[in-house]
Design a protein around this motif. Structure first.
Motif, mmCIF file in Angstrom:
data_model
loop_
_atom_site.group_PDB
_atom_site.id
_atom_site.type_symbol
_atom_site.label_atom_id
_atom_site.label_comp_id
_atom_site.label_asym_id
_atom_site.label_seq_id
_atom_site.Cartn_x
_atom_site.Cartn_y
_atom_site.Cartn_z
ATOM 1 N N MET A 1 0.837 -1.163 0.000
ATOM 2 C CA MET A 1 0.000 0.000 0.000
ATOM 3 C C MET A 1 0.885 1.230 0.000
ATOM 4 S SD MET A 1 -2.872 1.062 2.726
ATOM 5 C CE MET A 1 -1.981 2.037 3.896
ATOM 6 N N GLN A 2 0.580 2.202 -0.848
ATOM 7 C CA GLN A 2 1.387 3.401 -0.925
ATOM 8 C C GLN A 2 0.487 4.613 -1.069
ATOM 9 O OE1 GLN A 2 4.463 3.098 -3.779
ATOM 10 N NE2 GLN A 2 5.121 5.191 -3.548
ATOM 11 N N LYS A 3 0.721 5.638 -0.239
ATOM 12 C CA LYS A 3 0.002 6.900 -0.323
ATOM 13 C C LYS A 3 1.021 7.979 -0.608
ATOM 14 C CE LYS A 3 -1.569 6.688 3.867
ATOM 15 N NZ LYS A 3 -2.257 7.013 5.106
ATOM 16 N N ARG A 4 0.622 9.030 -1.286
ATOM 17 C CA ARG A 4 1.521 10.144 -1.567
ATOM 18 C C ARG A 4 0.798 11.437 -1.237
ATOM 19 N NH1 ARG A 4 6.183 10.548 -4.243
ATOM 20 N NH2 ARG A 4 6.004 8.440 -5.014
ATOM 21 N N THR A 5 1.435 12.252 -0.427
ATOM 22 C CA THR A 5 0.903 13.562 -0.101
ATOM 23 C C THR A 5 1.856 14.613 -0.627
ATOM 24 O OG1 THR A 5 2.015 13.564 2.030
ATOM 25 C CG2 THR A 5 -0.255 12.764 1.999
ATOM 26 N N ALA A 25 5.967 -2.087 6.057
ATOM 27 C CA ALA A 25 7.099 -2.960 6.374
ATOM 28 C C ALA A 25 6.686 -3.890 7.505
ATOM 29 C CB ALA A 25 8.306 -2.111 6.794
ATOM 30 N N GLU A 26 7.559 -4.813 7.864
ATOM 31 C CA GLU A 26 7.278 -5.714 8.977
ATOM 32 C C GLU A 26 7.260 -4.926 10.282
ATOM 33 O OE1 GLU A 26 6.687 -9.074 9.027
ATOM 34 O OE2 GLU A 26 6.597 -8.955 6.863
ATOM 35 N N PRO A 27 6.255 -5.089 11.121
ATOM 36 C CA PRO A 27 6.229 -4.396 12.404
ATOM 37 C C PRO A 27 7.388 -4.822 13.305
ATOM 38 C CG PRO A 27 4.094 -5.361 11.889
ATOM 39 C CD PRO A 27 5.071 -5.881 10.879
ATOM 40 N N ASN A 28 7.803 -3.918 14.178
ATOM 41 C CA ASN A 28 8.818 -4.164 15.210
ATOM 42 C C ASN A 28 10.225 -4.414 14.681
ATOM 43 O OD1 ASN A 28 6.793 -3.952 17.186
ATOM 44 N ND2 ASN A 28 6.261 -6.090 16.879
ATOM 45 N N ILE A 29 10.500 -4.129 13.416
ATOM 46 C CA ILE A 29 11.843 -4.302 12.877
ATOM 47 C C ILE A 29 12.225 -3.007 12.150
ATOM 48 C CG2 ILE A 29 13.292 -5.576 11.256
ATOM 49 C CD1 ILE A 29 11.526 -8.006 11.768
ATOM 50 N N CYS A 30 13.416 -2.513 12.426
ATOM 51 C CA CYS A 30 13.901 -1.285 11.799
ATOM 52 C C CYS A 30 14.992 -1.649 10.790
ATOM 53 C CB CYS A 30 14.444 -0.348 12.878
ATOM 54 S SG CYS A 30 14.936 1.242 12.220
ATOM 55 N N TRP A 31 14.640 -1.732 9.517
ATOM 56 C CA TRP A 31 15.595 -2.065 8.463
ATOM 57 C C TRP A 31 16.117 -0.789 7.836
ATOM 58 C CZ3 TRP A 31 11.204 -5.618 7.202
ATOM 59 C CH2 TRP A 31 11.447 -6.918 7.657
ATOM 60 N N LYS A 32 17.395 -0.518 8.031
ATOM 61 C CA LYS A 32 17.976 0.681 7.444
ATOM 62 C C LYS A 32 17.910 0.633 5.923
ATOM 63 C CE LYS A 32 22.000 1.849 9.111
ATOM 64 N NZ LYS A 32 23.271 1.986 9.831
ATOM 65 N N GLY A 33 18.061 -0.551 5.355
ATOM 66 C CA GLY A 33 18.006 -0.676 3.896
ATOM 67 C C GLY A 33 16.658 -0.255 3.338
ATOM 68 N N LYS A 34 15.577 -0.697 3.970
ATOM 69 C CA LYS A 34 14.236 -0.318 3.508
ATOM 70 C C LYS A 34 13.968 1.164 3.753
ATOM 71 C CE LYS A 34 11.999 -4.739 3.553
ATOM 72 N NZ LYS A 34 10.720 -5.275 3.226
ATOM 73 N N LEU A 35 14.487 1.688 4.867
ATOM 74 C CA LEU A 35 14.327 3.117 5.129
ATOM 75 C C LEU A 35 15.024 3.933 4.040
ATOM 76 C CD1 LEU A 35 14.963 3.222 8.991
ATOM 77 C CD2 LEU A 35 12.766 3.359 7.825
ATOM 78 N N VAL A 95 11.228 7.645 8.929
ATOM 79 C CA VAL A 95 10.857 7.001 10.179
ATOM 80 C C VAL A 95 9.990 5.784 9.893
ATOM 81 C CG1 VAL A 95 8.829 8.469 10.521
ATOM 82 C CG2 VAL A 95 9.884 7.377 12.489
ATOM 83 N N ARG A 96 10.150 4.742 10.729
ATOM 84 C CA ARG A 96 9.250 3.593 10.672
ATOM 85 C C ARG A 96 8.469 3.587 11.970
ATOM 86 N NH1 ARG A 96 8.062 -0.649 13.033
ATOM 87 N NH2 ARG A 96 9.923 -0.585 14.304
ATOM 88 N N GLY A 101 4.268 -0.337 11.429
ATOM 89 C CA GLY A 101 5.339 -0.812 10.558
ATOM 90 C C GLY A 101 5.470 -0.014 9.279
ATOM 91 N N GLU A 102 4.742 1.088 9.137
ATOM 92 C CA GLU A 102 4.837 1.909 7.937
ATOM 93 C C GLU A 102 6.111 2.742 7.960
ATOM 94 O OE1 GLU A 102 0.254 2.723 6.628
ATOM 95 O OE2 GLU A 102 1.261 4.244 7.792
ATOM 96 N N ILE A 103 6.651 2.990 6.771
ATOM 97 C CA ILE A 103 7.822 3.838 6.615
ATOM 98 C C ILE A 103 7.362 5.145 5.994
ATOM 99 C CG2 ILE A 103 10.041 4.150 5.468
ATOM 100 C CD1 ILE A 103 10.341 1.093 5.532
ATOM 101 N N GLU A 104 7.738 6.252 6.617
ATOM 102 C CA GLU A 104 7.389 7.570 6.100
ATOM 103 C C GLU A 104 8.683 8.317 5.806
ATOM 104 O OE1 GLU A 104 5.422 11.738 7.579
ATOM 105 O OE2 GLU A 104 4.929 9.922 8.674
ATOM 106 N N ALA A 105 8.836 8.768 4.572
ATOM 107 C CA ALA A 105 10.023 9.535 4.181
ATOM 108 C C ALA A 105 9.561 10.900 3.703
ATOM 109 C CB ALA A 105 10.778 8.822 3.064
ATOM 110 N N ASN A 106 10.033 11.940 4.337
ATOM 111 C CA ASN A 106 9.774 13.323 3.912
ATOM 112 C C ASN A 106 11.105 13.939 3.539
ATOM 113 O OD1 ASN A 106 6.877 13.779 4.329
ATOM 114 N ND2 ASN A 106 7.364 13.151 6.405
ATOM 115 N N ILE A 107 11.320 14.095 2.256
ATOM 116 C CA ILE A 107 12.605 14.531 1.735
ATOM 117 C C ILE A 107 12.398 15.745 0.842
ATOM 118 C CG2 ILE A 107 14.609 13.861 0.326
ATOM 119 C CD1 ILE A 107 14.338 12.331 2.977
#
Length: 112
Positions: A1-5, A25-35, A95-96, A101-107
């Motif tokens: 699922m992907q949303k864009r604002t 993403a998978e809950p409770n896991i912080c993957w730097k690669g996916k971030l 941030v995840r 487990g969602e990843i949010e990137a504001n760049i």
């Protein structure tokens, strides 16, 4: 699922788009690669030649602020409209969320 604002910022007479990507993403896991993939996806969405982008290692442009939240501040290279490789700056955060487990990137991407 992907949303864009989309938010538009006016800085120095220039309109700059700030995007947010949400990737499950998978809950409770912080993957730097996916971030970092979410960060690069956002940066590529804001440049003329996304396939030409060359990004440094995640550790070179990120600073861990709290669990699974990184501040992004660094440069990458990409082709401009004339085909020349130019250094481009990106800043923001990724941030995840622990609960979903969602990843949010504001760049924000800007030229140097």
């Amino acid at each position: 699922m992907q949303k864009r604002t989309v938010q538009v910022l006016i800085a120095g007479g220039f309109a700059v788009a700030l995007y947010g990507v949400y990737v499950v993403a998978e809950p409770n896991i912080c993957w730097k690669g996916k971030l970092y993939e979410a960060v690069k996806e956002e940066a590529r969405a804001q440049i003329i030649s996304p396939s030409s982008a060359i990004f440094p290692d995640f550790d070179e442009v990120s600073e861990n602020t709290v669990a699974c939240m990184y501040r992004i501040d660094g440069d990458f290279e990409a082709q401009n409209g004339f085909g020349a490789m130019v250094r481009t700056h990106m800043t923001g955060y990724v941030v995840r969320t622990k609960e979903t487990g969602e990843i949010e990137a504001n760049i924000l991407v800007s030229s140097r």
